[in-house]
Design a protein around this motif. Structure first.
Motif: not given
Length: 93
Positions: A68-69, A71-73, A75-76
């Protein structure tokens, strides 16, 4: 000129075990291959089923958090650049 010589005693190391070391068998088919499953079973045999379940849960949630981290990084980072800029870098535009 006087020189001060320090006397040092040298000791030889003695072997702890007096039994001869056994050589591994020369036949390569008799050796068990070391795989992750074999290593896991060795470590799992030293724990209770409750401890094994707990460790497995912790490992699963850490892995899920890592994904998840990532994917989040990603996307950011893509929001900061914009999709058109990313496509231009790849030579699509």
């Amino acid at each position: 000129m006087s020189s001060s010589a320090s006397t040092t005693s040298t000791r030889t190391a003695r072997p702890v075990h007096t039994t001869p070391i056994q050589q591994p068998p020369s036949d390569s088919t008799s050796r068990i291959p070391v795989t992750p499953a074999v290593l896991r079973s060795i470590f799992a045999s030293s724990r209770t089923p409750h401890e094994e379940r707990s460790i497995s849960r912790i490992a699963f949630f850490r892995f899920a958090g890592f994904l998840l981290s990532c994917v989040g990084i990603s996307l950011a980072a893509s929001r900061g650049r914009g999709i058109k800029t990313g496509a231009a870098l790849l030579g699509v535009v």
